[in-house]
Design a protein around this motif. Structure first.
Motif, PDB file in Angstrom:
ATOM      1  N   PHE A  80       3.029  16.112   8.668  1.00  0.00           N
ATOM      2  CA  PHE A  80       2.144  16.026   7.325  1.00  0.00           C
ATOM      3  C   PHE A  80       1.076  15.037   7.460  1.00  0.00           C
ATOM      4  O   PHE A  80       1.472  14.079   7.844  1.00  0.00           O
ATOM      5  CB  PHE A  80       3.129  15.905   6.349  1.00  0.00           C
ATOM      6  CG  PHE A  80       2.732  15.707   4.853  1.00  0.00           C
ATOM      7  CD1 PHE A  80       2.447  16.869   3.912  1.00  0.00           C
ATOM      8  CD2 PHE A  80       2.407  14.549   4.290  1.00  0.00           C
ATOM      9  CE1 PHE A  80       2.224  16.543   2.708  1.00  0.00           C
ATOM     10  CE2 PHE A  80       1.983  14.244   2.994  1.00  0.00           C
ATOM     11  CZ  PHE A  80       1.589  15.373   2.254  1.00  0.00           C
ATOM     12  N   ILE A  81       0.004  15.401   6.814  1.00  0.00           N
ATOM     13  CA  ILE A  81      -1.127  14.333   6.632  1.00  0.00           C
ATOM     14  C   ILE A  81      -1.722  14.327   5.307  1.00  0.00           C
ATOM     15  O   ILE A  81      -2.167  15.192   4.775  1.00  0.00           O
ATOM     16  CB  ILE A  81      -2.392  14.612   7.676  1.00  0.00           C
ATOM     17  CG1 ILE A  81      -1.763  14.164   9.225  1.00  0.00           C
ATOM     18  CG2 ILE A  81      -3.390  13.468   7.218  1.00  0.00           C
ATOM     19  CD1 ILE A  81      -2.838  14.553  10.181  1.00  0.00           C
ATOM     20  N   SER A  82      -1.536  13.216   4.742  1.00  0.00           N
ATOM     21  CA  SER A  82      -2.083  13.081   3.349  1.00  0.00           C
ATOM     22  C   SER A  82      -3.688  12.919   3.141  1.00  0.00           C
ATOM     23  O   SER A  82      -4.133  12.316   4.177  1.00  0.00           O
ATOM     24  CB  SER A  82      -1.321  12.300   2.417  1.00  0.00           C
ATOM     25  OG  SER A  82      -1.473  11.066   2.677  1.00  0.00           O
ATOM     26  N   LYS A  83      -4.072  13.668   2.060  1.00  0.00           N
ATOM     27  CA  LYS A  83      -5.850  13.447   1.992  1.00  0.00           C
ATOM     28  C   LYS A  83      -5.818  12.222   1.034  1.00  0.00           C
ATOM     29  O   LYS A  83      -5.088  12.097   0.017  1.00  0.00           O
ATOM     30  CB  LYS A  83      -6.187  14.606   1.361  1.00  0.00           C
ATOM     31  CG  LYS A  83      -6.370  15.722   2.305  1.00  0.00           C
ATOM     32  CD  LYS A  83      -6.929  17.016   1.424  1.00  0.00           C
ATOM     33  CE  LYS A  83      -6.985  18.291   2.502  1.00  0.00           C
ATOM     34  NZ  LYS A  83      -7.591  19.557   1.679  1.00  0.00           N
ATOM     35  N   PRO A  84      -6.762  11.452   1.281  1.00  0.00           N
ATOM     36  CA  PRO A  84      -8.079  11.436   2.061  1.00  0.00           C
ATOM     37  C   PRO A  84      -7.689  11.280   3.628  1.00  0.00           C
ATOM     38  O   PRO A  84      -6.609  10.403   3.891  1.00  0.00           O
ATOM     39  CB  PRO A  84      -9.100  10.331   1.745  1.00  0.00           C
ATOM     40  CG  PRO A  84      -8.124   9.453   1.100  1.00  0.00           C
ATOM     41  CD  PRO A  84      -7.060  10.282   0.430  1.00  0.00           C
ATOM     42  N   VAL A  85      -8.042  12.218   4.572  1.00  0.00           N
ATOM     43  CA  VAL A  85      -7.488  11.996   5.757  1.00  0.00           C
ATOM     44  C   VAL A  85      -8.299  10.865   6.531  1.00  0.00           C
ATOM     45  O   VAL A  85      -9.887  10.832   6.507  1.00  0.00           O
ATOM     46  CB  VAL A  85      -7.697  13.336   6.697  1.00  0.00           C
ATOM     47  CG1 VAL A  85      -7.430  13.344   8.091  1.00  0.00           C
ATOM     48  CG2 VAL A  85      -6.957  14.460   6.018  1.00  0.00           C
ATOM     49  N   PHE A  86      -7.493   9.945   7.269  1.00  0.00           N
ATOM     50  CA  PHE A  86      -8.048   8.945   8.080  1.00  0.00           C
ATOM     51  C   PHE A  86      -8.503   9.352   9.350  1.00  0.00           C
ATOM     52  O   PHE A  86      -7.432   9.830   9.994  1.00  0.00           O
ATOM     53  CB  PHE A  86      -7.465   7.561   7.651  1.00  0.00           C
ATOM     54  CG  PHE A  86      -7.364   6.965   6.396  1.00  0.00           C
ATOM     55  CD1 PHE A  86      -8.424   6.386   6.016  1.00  0.00           C
ATOM     56  CD2 PHE A  86      -6.059   7.333   5.861  1.00  0.00           C
ATOM     57  CE1 PHE A  86      -8.197   5.605   4.456  1.00  0.00           C
ATOM     58  CE2 PHE A  86      -6.150   6.720   4.366  1.00  0.00           C
ATOM     59  CZ  PHE A  86      -7.063   6.070   3.847  1.00  0.00           C
ATOM     60  N   PRO A  87      -9.625   9.284   9.881  1.00  0.00           N
ATOM     61  CA  PRO A  87     -10.124   9.637  11.166  1.00  0.00           C
ATOM     62  C   PRO A  87      -8.858   9.300  12.200  1.00  0.00           C
ATOM     63  O   PRO A  87      -8.415   9.988  13.351  1.00  0.00           O
ATOM     64  CB  PRO A  87     -11.450   9.252  11.420  1.00  0.00           C
ATOM     65  CG  PRO A  87     -11.903   9.235  10.274  1.00  0.00           C
ATOM     66  CD  PRO A  87     -10.767   8.767   9.087  1.00  0.00           C
TER      67      PRO A  87
END
Length: 121
Positions: A80-87
């Motif tokens: 799971f990655i939350s937005k905003p997505v950090f590069p």
């Protein structure tokens, strides 16, 4: 097969792509899409995998809805990655998955060599 990046507009297209093209190293699945959301698309992909229609895919949920994190894991998403997505976070997830894919390819190569040589009996 090396496809590079493939982008679809909705979950239905994602499911259709898995049905027709089979295997992807990583699926970045947005939860809120038109036609079919990411949760339903993931459930259908997992059903295809369970039926043996396609190999298991690594599915990473991406959403601004942090409340949905537990729901993502209940549909058997892998990350799971939350937005905003950090590069840097995305790079870390993709790098870890790339290492798994490379290790799997190495094991397949070893098995092919063993098959080619036979068991010596």
């Amino acid at each position: 097969m090396d496809r590079g990046l493939v982008v679809v507009d909705d979950g239905c297209q994602a499911v259709d792509l898995i049905k027709s093209d089979g295997e992807f190293d990583v699926i970045l699945m947005d939860l809120h899409m038109p036609v079919m959301d990411g949760m339903e698309a993931t459930s259908l992909i997992r059903k295809m995998e369970a039926a043996g229609d396609t190999p298991r895919h690594f599915i990473c949920a991406m959403t601004a809805d942090v409340v949905a994190e537990q729901d993502c894991f209940s549909t058997d998403m892998d990350k799971f990655i939350s937005k905003p997505v950090f590069p840097s976070e995305l790079r870390e997830v993709l790098q870890a998955r790339l290492e798994v894919v490379r290790a799997h390819e190495h094991v397949k190569d070893i098995h092919a060599e063993v098959e080619e040589k036979g068991d010596g009996c």
